[in-house]
Motif scaffolding. Sequence first.
Motif: not given
Length: 299
Positions: A92-97, A172-180, A293-299
């Motif tokens: 689903r497009g995630h890089s394995r770290v 990192f700023g790509d998807y948020f609550k709905e996809d999570a 403070t709101p994050l610039p790239r919420p996750s």
Amino acid sequence: MFKYLMPEIVRLPTRDRVRATPMASTFPWCSKRGTGFSPAEQGFVFAAQNFRHTFSPYGGLEAHGSEPREKSGGVMTGAELREKFLAYFEERGHSRVPSSSLIPEGDATLLFVNAGMVQFKSVFTGAEKRPYVRATSSQKCLRVSGKHNDLENVGHTARHHTFFEMLGNFSFGDYFKEDAVAFGWEFLTKVVGLPKDQLHVTIYKDDDEAYGIWNKVLGKGANPIIRLGEKDNFWSMGDTGPCGPCSEIHIDQGDRFACSEPNCGPDCDCDRFLELWNLVFMQFDRDASGKMTPLPRPS
């Protein structure tokens, strides 16, 4: 985010037992007895975002499109479960770290890494940019100090651990609550095959957005969505840093694990309702004064 150990052998579906080695058993359903860990009295404790979790969700899709063995009650090793989880998110497009060191690099706020998101802290705050916007990892964690200190509870419950692996998926700023929410629910109910009627969802008391998303995903006839306060459903790594409301998925293990409280539920301290997954919605950066403070790239 998911918090979990590496059982030697996991037998599914729920209420089957687990054999685990002393150092490698961080599945929240394993209780400690003597020098090792006893068979799991609980069911599938994922983590979790760490299976919190938390049975961290340890699996993913079965290779080559075959029926997941967990659905048919087969036996899986901890290594297989870990690989399934990572593979699920890679597809689903995630890089394995890879897991970072237990000693945080360049972070004086922590003695040890205590969560999967620690190595991504600077990415969340916008101080660092990486060549990917989605990541998945199996992070080694140690909780023996600070805010997330499970040491004093080890041996007293079947849910707390010190050294364990936390499986996680991050955006990192790509998807948020709905996809999570969709990823977590799909993994537990379709990939792993856990019964929906035994799963209970909690959200932060003021998170109406999460309530609306879950209400749509669960549909009619599902267990009620439970709103809880900051103690249970607002996550932070420490006194300062990235934080935000969270949503947890718990499994009801049945009356034999229940306490005597008439209102026993997912917020109870007994072992009936076991947290399998913790969806942490990283939205804020809290400073020493408590200001968020709101994050610039919420996750």
